[in-house]
Design a protein around this motif. Structure first.
Motif, PDB file in Angstrom:
ATOM      1  N   GLU A 159       7.524   7.415   7.726  1.00 30.97           N
ATOM      2  CA  GLU A 159       7.132   6.240   6.938  1.00 30.97           C
ATOM      3  C   GLU A 159       6.740   5.092   7.873  1.00 30.97           C
ATOM      4  O   GLU A 159       7.298   4.962   8.965  1.00 30.97           O
ATOM      5  CB  GLU A 159       8.314   5.779   6.088  1.00 30.97           C
ATOM      6  N   ASP A 183       6.121  -0.131  -2.648  1.00 32.19           N
ATOM      7  CA  ASP A 183       5.250   0.842  -1.978  1.00 32.19           C
ATOM      8  C   ASP A 183       4.547   0.109  -0.833  1.00 32.19           C
ATOM      9  O   ASP A 183       3.807  -0.837  -1.066  1.00 32.19           O
ATOM     10  CB  ASP A 183       4.228   1.366  -3.001  1.00 32.19           C
ATOM     11  N   ASP A 239       4.099  -1.602  -8.168  1.00 32.68           N
ATOM     12  CA  ASP A 239       5.279  -1.300  -7.361  1.00 32.68           C
ATOM     13  C   ASP A 239       5.073  -1.870  -5.972  1.00 32.68           C
ATOM     14  O   ASP A 239       4.462  -1.254  -5.112  1.00 32.68           O
ATOM     15  CB  ASP A 239       5.472   0.220  -7.296  1.00 32.68           C
ATOM     16  N   GLN A 268       2.076   0.544   0.763  1.00 32.64           N
ATOM     17  CA  GLN A 268       0.612   0.474   0.753  1.00 32.64           C
ATOM     18  C   GLN A 268       0.086  -0.661  -0.130  1.00 32.64           C
ATOM     19  O   GLN A 268      -1.060  -1.067   0.012  1.00 32.64           O
ATOM     20  CB  GLN A 268       0.009   1.813   0.307  1.00 32.64           C
ATOM     21  N   TYR A 269       0.911  -1.170  -1.079  1.00 33.93           N
ATOM     22  CA  TYR A 269       0.373  -2.225  -1.945  1.00 33.93           C
ATOM     23  C   TYR A 269       0.039  -3.482  -1.129  1.00 33.93           C
ATOM     24  O   TYR A 269      -1.099  -3.936  -1.088  1.00 33.93           O
ATOM     25  CB  TYR A 269       1.305  -2.577  -3.118  1.00 33.93           C
TER      26      TYR A 269
END
Lengths: 351, 667
Positions: free
Chosen positions: B503, B85, B82, B87-88
């Motif tokens: 976020e 996201d 994903d 964080q990826y």
């Protein structure tokens, strides 16, 4: 075209072959072909095969004619010998080189135009004479360098990028080569390295004329709906006759096949080809059946791939012509000129 | 050389063992522990111990799993990545991900290579508040994480490039935010004037909070002022960056030590932030300590006294005990105070010293010997006058879990003569001033219980950060804590749920400008890491004030900046465009890209072209493609050269710059 220089860095865990070389050591200059060209995949397969066989590049000569395909030898085996010859005349140059030094491994790289059109006569005679060469046809069914006209291998009814249909029947190079007596005939697809790499390795080890017709989609001019040489079409209509394992001398055969489905073919130098027959009917050692199957497949719109025909008994041209074991380029005057005494003897025998 | 399960990063070997995926719930994602060492042979021993130790654990977990669900053989597939996201892609930017404050490192390095130093400085200032200070003193968690340690050898000199931004910037005073003209009526107290409190102040002042700083010393800066010698961090650099915050409108109460939190809480503040650091140096209570106390000093107190110029001399022969950065600062300061024979003595093996590698190197360059495996036994004195120390030689032995014990050898005790000893064996927190009956809970090690996300203590009004929260760390952590604490304090004062964290801001922009044009420099520099020029040692050793490192000049900075691989320029894959022509597989210089059938992660990691053994690095997993295959890209050693995108006929690969901005209270 690519303008970015490929970095010299490679994966830290990249393996080395028996010569202590990595796969990257077999590369050439960066390709100037269109991005996504099937020919580049073939170059990568050649690199992989030579790396796997631990062949030293200086034992290889790359010969080619003219065309997109014939540019590609620049993109692999930087350290090998090479000659980019005249359009359709690669087989002549290869014959000459082969007579001069039969010890080198000859890779002929040609395309459908270079082989099936302008060079078809040369191609036929090279096959007939069992010239010891691995003859690669990078077959995309189109003249990419001149903006996408139909070539002689383009199927009847196949559409060009601009919409018109091809009205002529195609030349099928493998069928022709089998009929002319070639000892090793295969067909593959640039997008299937699992099949292509072992096939290339076996062809390189085969002594005699080996043809591999490789369908190699032209992403720029022949990869659209209606073309029979597009990635999608080939993937859909590909019918592999056999799965091939090339086992060099001294290596154990690891793959196991169900009984009755396996054919072992020994090569001249003791290496072994193991074929898994995917079709029960098909026998790659039977010339008549091979041709029949190819004809049937063509009728049904299928593309037969894999090792189509092999005759392990065949003699190569050097053997047929009884050429000296020492390559001609290594023979000095002493060996070539029999001397006055010998001449007198010959003359005397004529009396 | 057997390096299985060992990963080398910048002279350090880490021991890591992959855990089968289905056991990760029980055993954690991987069994990488904090086992790391500079010595290969030692690392190999560690690994053996770890692998053996975990074998039984893995076996037991497997048996457990079989019994509990009886479907151990069900085939699993790697989930589709994903990429939405944040964080990826963030994780792909190793340096930024490793930075506690998540500074966008490649972004500011690109600015430096364009000579835009002010912009580079402001990117830093936004994230880590003290670019000039950190550019000299940071512990650099980013550097061992740098991709270059995996693709080449040494990391980009990220820290020193940060200094370049600070050194060559223009006047930034107009770019810095100011307090709004109207206060929002909320008052915040900051106890302790170090980097954590200053960061909280910076973030909250611009939101209209009235912040008041209480500092026991006469100046702000905390350990940056008291514990870091001037030859590493010049006073004017420190003052400039501390003053940037004081000048924003921070009320300051210097020389005001808070001695009772209970009383302090009666004062009119809406929230209290405690950033008092870990100000108490550990003592060494062995034989002779009391008698010879006149010549035994605690390391950080010694450094503080130098900073405030209370000390200006030391004995000729000095022993520094301890292997951390404070020990390195103590020994180098001693030399500059006139000591002639300075020795560092460490209990542990050299390879396990806690000090940063470069600080050890700096000390050794000044010809300070380091004695390893020496445990102090007693102070030797002649009627109260210190004359030397006695040590026992030991050997480090590791058990199956990798726990170290120091076992005495048969050697005779070692006696080293000295006039002064500096004890730099660690720091403790000091919370005597916090009463235990005010609803502020204390836990293990007598440390306050602090929520690791919100930094709130069990007293809702009181927040902690920096070393005061979880013990000694580095300045960069204090800055990271400060940002988070500021968010919590703001939410607390506005009656919002402080557990709902904002976020991060992200942005993904294609770098494609034309058919073969990319708006980033994708040449991979083959240059080796450039060394920072240093001051002449004869001169440097004569003064405490002469900065040893001179910093890169503009040319060197440019060359070093070119070494950055631009890991934030992401390889973005669009399944719908891919025709599976293999062009990317063939061209990738580091064989990252694979098309094959999906399966369990361990199988996939083993079966791709070059096994993906570095489990710390993710695989980018595509949706299923028309030939039923999946594209797997091993992020580990991707050079971000862009060749996959360059060779892709359909634009299924694209190079897109990913900007990740950690949320701040004002964003």
């Amino acid at each position: 075209m690519t303008y970015i220089v490929k970095p010299v860095n490679h994966h830290p865990n990249l393996e080395k072959n028996k010569l202590g070389l990595t796969r990257r050591d077999y590369e050439g200059t960066i390709s100037t072909l269109c991005a996504g060209c099937g020919h580049d995949s073939i170059s990568a397969a050649v690199i992989e095969a030579c790396y796997d066989l631990s062949i030293s590049s200086d034992q290889i000569a790359k010969l080619s004619g003219i065309g997109c395909s014939s540019k590609s030898p620049s993109y692999f085996l930087n350290q090998a010998h090479g000659f980019n010859s005249v359009h359709g005349r690669m087989p002549s140059v290869a014959t000459g080189a082969n007579l001069g030094n039969k010890d080198l491994l000859y890779l002929g790289v040609s395309g459908d135009g270079d082989t099936a059109a302008i060079g078809i006569g040369q191609f036929m005679h090279a096959a007939r004479r069992q010239l010891n060469i691995t003859y690669i046809v990078e077959n995309n069914g189109t003249y990419g360098l001149t903006k996408g006209q139909f070539s002689a291998t383009n199927d009847q009814g196949s559409k060009s990028k601009y919409g018109e249909e091809n009205v002529f029947a195609p030349i099928d190079l493998p069928t022709m080569a089998i009929q002319l007596g070639a000892g090793f005939v295969g067909r593959s697809f640039s997008g299937d390295k699992q099949q292509l790499v072992p096939l290339l390795k076996a062809a390189m080890k085969f002594e005699g004329f080996s043809l591999i017709d490789i369908i190699s989609p032209c992403v720029t001019f022949n990869n659209h709906l209606g073309s029979t040489k597009s990635f999608d079409h080939i993937r859909e209509h590909n019918e592999s006759v056999s799965s091939l394992d090339f086992v060099p001398i001294g290596k154990e055969i690891k793959t196991t096949y169900k009984e009755g489905t396996k054919v072992d073919v020994p090569l001249h130098d003791g290496a072994m080809l193991t074929l898994e027959k995917l079709s029960k009917k098909y026998n790659p050692l039977d010339k008549g059946q091979a041709i029949q199957s190819l004809n049937e497949a063509e009728k049904n719109g299928k593309v037969l791939t894999g090792l189509l025909f092999i005759n392990p008994e065949v003699k190569d041209h050097a053997e047929i012509l009884n050429i000296s074991d020492t390559p001609l380029n290594q023979l000095a005057e002493k060996e070539l000129c029999p001397g006055a005494k010998k001449l007198a003897k010959i003359n005397a025998s004529l009396n | 050389m057997d390096t299985k399960y060992l990963f080398k990063r910048h002279n350090t070997y880490w021991v890591k063992v992959a855990v089968p995926k289905d056991l990760r719930k029980e055993l954690g994602f991987d069994l990488r522990t904090s086992l790391h060492t500079h010595e290969l042979s030692e690392a190999q021993k560690l690994r053996e111990a770890v692998v053996e130790g975990f074998k039984s654990q893995i076996f037991a977990a497997k048996e457990n799993l079989k019994q509990s669900n009886g479907k151990g053989s069900v085939k699993t597939f790697m989930p589709i990545t994903d990429t939405s996201d944040p964080q990826y892609y963030h994780k792909v930017v190793d340096c930024q991900y490793a930075c506690p404050a998540h500074t966008p490192v490649p972004e500011y390095i690109r600015k430096i290579s364009q000579n835009e130093y002010t912009e580079a400085y402001m990117i830093n200032w936004e994230s880590n508040v003290f670019p000039g200070i950190l550019g000299r003193t940071c512990d650099r968690p980013c550097e061992p994480a740098c991709r270059r340690t995996r693709t080449h050898e040494k990391p980009v000199a990220i820290c020193r490039l940060k200094r370049v931004a600070a050194d060559f910037k223009d006047d930034v005073s107009n770019l810095l935010p100011k307090a709004p003209s109207n206060s929002n009526g909320k008052k915040i107290a900051l106890i302790g004037g170090g980097p954590a409190s200053l960061t909280v102040a910076r973030d909250l002042i611009v939101m209209g909070y009235e912040c008041t700083l209480f500092e026991k010393d006469p100046q702000a800066g905390g350990l940056m002022r008291t514990n870091i010698p001037s030859f590493r961090l010049p006073e004017e650099v420190l003052d400039a960056e501390v003053n940037q915050i004081l000048d924003m409108g921070l009320n300051t109460k210097f020389n005001s030590e808070i001695t009772s939190l209970k009383n302090f809480l009666h004062e009119d503040f809406d929230a209290v932030f405690v950033g008092t650091g870990a100000p108490k140096g550990k003592d060494l209570n062995i034989e002779g300590r009391k008698e010879a106390k006149a010549n035994i000093h605690i390391g950080i107190d010694f450094l503080t006294s130098i900073a405030f110029e209370h000390i200006n001399s030391i004995g000729k022969k000095v022993i520094v005990l301890g292997g951390g950065n404070t020990a390195m600062d103590c020994c180098r300061s001693s030399l500059r105070l006139g000591a002639e024979d300075v020795k560092v003595v460490v209990r542990s093996p050299f390879s396990q010293m806690k000090a940063s590698e470069w600080e050890i190197e700096d000390a050794m360059e000044e010809n300070i010997p380091i004695f390893e495996n020496h445990v102090p036994k007693k102070f030797i004195h002649d009627e109260g006058k210190l004359t030397g120390m006695e040590f026992q030689k030991v050997e480090a032995v590791f058990d199956a879990k990798g726990n170290r014990s120091l076992v005495p050898t048969d050697d005779d005790p070692v006696i080293i003569e000295c006039d002064d000893v500096l004890v730099a064996i660690g720091q403790d927190n000091s919370f005597e001033w916090i009463e235990r009956d005010i609803g502020l809970e204390f836990g293990e090690w007598d440390m306050p219980v602090v929520n690791p996300t919100t930094f709130q203590s069990t007293h809702p009004k009181v927040f902690f950060g920096g070393d005061a929260a979880w013990g000694p760390e580095n300045i960069i952590w204090a800055a990271a804590h400060g940002h988070q604490a500021a968010i919590s304090i703001h939410k607390f004062c506005q009656n919002e749920d402080i557990n709902k964290r904002p976020e991060p801001g992200t942005n993904l922009v294609s770098q494609k400008m034309g058919l073969h044009e990319w708006s980033y420099d994708n040449d991979i520099s083959q240059a080796k890491r450039f060394l920072v020029p240093k001051a002449d040692q004869d001169v440097a050793l004569k003064s405490l004030k002469i900065e040893v490192e001179k910093g890169f000049d503009e040319n060197l900075a440019m060359e070093e900046a070119q070494r950055c691989l631009n890991c934030d320029v992401q390889t973005v894959f669009s399944e719908s465009l891919c025709i599976e022509c293999d062009a990317c597989v063939d061209i990738c210089p580091t064989d990252c890209i694979n098309f094959m059938f999906n399966g369990p992660e361990d199988e996939v990691r083993q079966n791709i072209r070059i096994p993906a053994l570095n489990i710390e690095q993710d695989l980018l997993v595509s949706k299923i493609l028309p030939t039923k295959r999946t594209m797997f890209k091993d992020e580990d050693v991707c050079l971000h050269c862009g060749l996959c995108a360059e060779r892709c006929p359909t634009g299924a690969w694209d190079m897109q710059t990913f900007l990740y901005e950690e949320a701040k209270v004002y964003s």
